[in-house]
Design a protein around this motif. Structure first.
Motif, PDB file in Angstrom:
ATOM      1  N   ASP A 117      -6.583  -0.228  -3.616  1.00  0.00           N
ATOM      2  CA  ASP A 117      -5.814  -0.780  -2.504  1.00  0.00           C
ATOM      3  C   ASP A 117      -6.537  -1.994  -1.917  1.00  0.00           C
ATOM      4  O   ASP A 117      -7.712  -1.913  -1.572  1.00  0.00           O
ATOM      5  CB  ASP A 117      -5.664   0.337  -1.452  1.00  0.00           C
ATOM      6  CG  ASP A 117      -4.651  -0.007  -0.367  1.00  0.00           C
ATOM      7  OD1 ASP A 117      -3.687  -0.742  -0.653  1.00  0.00           O
ATOM      8  OD2 ASP A 117      -4.828   0.484   0.770  1.00  0.00           O
ATOM      9  N   GLU A 118      -5.836  -3.106  -1.824  1.00  0.00           N
ATOM     10  CA  GLU A 118      -6.340  -4.377  -1.265  1.00  0.00           C
ATOM     11  C   GLU A 118      -7.441  -5.017  -2.129  1.00  0.00           C
ATOM     12  O   GLU A 118      -8.241  -5.812  -1.623  1.00  0.00           O
ATOM     13  CB  GLU A 118      -6.857  -4.218   0.183  1.00  0.00           C
ATOM     14  CG  GLU A 118      -6.087  -3.282   1.103  1.00  0.00           C
ATOM     15  CD  GLU A 118      -4.650  -3.702   1.430  1.00  0.00           C
ATOM     16  OE1 GLU A 118      -4.292  -4.857   1.108  1.00  0.00           O
ATOM     17  OE2 GLU A 118      -3.903  -2.881   1.976  1.00  0.00           O
ATOM     18  N   SER A 150       0.834  -1.209   0.000  1.00  0.00           N
ATOM     19  CA  SER A 150       0.000   0.000   0.000  1.00  0.00           C
ATOM     20  C   SER A 150       0.865   1.253   0.000  1.00  0.00           C
ATOM     21  O   SER A 150       0.531   2.243  -0.670  1.00  0.00           O
ATOM     22  CB  SER A 150      -0.933   0.015   1.215  1.00  0.00           C
ATOM     23  OG  SER A 150      -1.816  -1.083   1.133  1.00  0.00           O
ATOM     24  N   LYS A 158      -9.658  -1.797   4.634  1.00  0.00           N
ATOM     25  CA  LYS A 158      -9.553  -0.958   5.821  1.00  0.00           C
ATOM     26  C   LYS A 158     -10.560   0.170   5.811  1.00  0.00           C
ATOM     27  O   LYS A 158     -11.227   0.399   4.824  1.00  0.00           O
ATOM     28  CB  LYS A 158      -8.143  -0.398   5.909  1.00  0.00           C
ATOM     29  CG  LYS A 158      -7.185  -1.485   6.320  1.00  0.00           C
ATOM     30  CD  LYS A 158      -5.788  -1.060   6.025  1.00  0.00           C
ATOM     31  CE  LYS A 158      -5.065  -2.170   5.336  1.00  0.00           C
ATOM     32  NZ  LYS A 158      -3.687  -1.854   5.104  1.00  0.00           N
TER      33      LYS A 158
HETATM   34 MG    MG Z   1      -1.828  -2.905   2.145  1.00  0.00          MG
END
Ligand code: MG
Ligand code: ATP
Length: 197
Positions: free
Chosen positions: A128-129, A43, A67
């Motif tokens: 992200d992710e 990230s 997240k």
């Molecule tokens: Mg990450």
């Protein structure tokens, strides 16, 4: 021939090789980058690139697929520079134990990701992710791959997360597998604000 001369000839040869390779790279297009693997730095690499992009005056957007429950240093900063964030916000999936709820949240944030991936004003989109959403079948693989494939020509996309699926690696222009050699967490050191998030 002394060492200095030898070094000069070697450097000259190296320079010729590099120059030839640079001259060969003629294609201009947005890139798909996949940053995967078990080591730390996926990230942060994605966000570092967002900073580069914004620093050049281009528009970037961030979508975070896991997240969101806690504060994020990147978001605090980048929103001030006009970078939109779409966050799933359900915390870590393995904490929620609610597959249907996770799928619903993933699908909701995917709609926002799709809008960014269809909008040529974004020079860069960070997903992200995203890898987990494909690994767990939270999102439809074909739909995600087709949105990536059909994005605007000059738009770059970064996908981060462990265990990127084969199809994503094959489609990408650049794939980095970050290897864990050691991680502080394994020595009992707590994640640090301003370093880990
Ligand atoms: Mg990450
Ligand atoms: P970062 O956000 O620091 O670049 P990452 O994106 O590579 O990490 P994630 O799996 O998304 O890795 O990790 C999220 C959090 O877990 C971060 O706080 C990170 O420091 C920590 N972390 C990353 N890799 C490991 C690891 N191998 N062992 C333990 N914790 C890790």
């Amino acid at each position: 021939m002394d060492a200095q001369e030898k070094h000069k000839i070697k450097s000259q040869k190296m320079k010729e090789k590099v120059d030839a390779r640079v001259a060969q790279a003629q294609i201009e297009k947005g890139l798909l980058l996949v940053i995967t693997g078990n080591g730390k730095g996926k990230s942060t690499s994605g966000f570092g690139t967002v900073v580069r992009c914004v620093g050049h005056g281009y528009k970037a957007a961030v979508v975070q697929f896991i997240k969101g429950k806690w504060e994020s240093g990147e978001r605090n900063l980048l929103e001030q520079y006009g970078v939109p964030f779409a966050v799933m916000g359900t915390g870590f999936t393995w904490n929620t134990q609610d597959r249907a709820g996770d799928i619903e949240a993933a699908t909701r944030v995917w709609q926002q990701a799709k809008a960014f991936l269809a909008d040529p004003q974004y020079h860069l989109v960070l997903l992200d992710e995203l890898t987990y959403m494909l690994g767990y079948d939270y999102l439809d693989k074909e739909e995600v791959l087709s949105a990536l494939k059909n994005r605007p020509e000059n738009q770059s996309v970064i996908v981060t997360g462990r265990g990127a699926i084969r199809e994503l690696r094959d489609m990408a222009d650049t794939v980095s597998e970050i290897k864990e050699e050691k991680h502080a967490f394994k020595a009992g050191i707590k994640a640090r604000k301003g370093v880990d998030w």
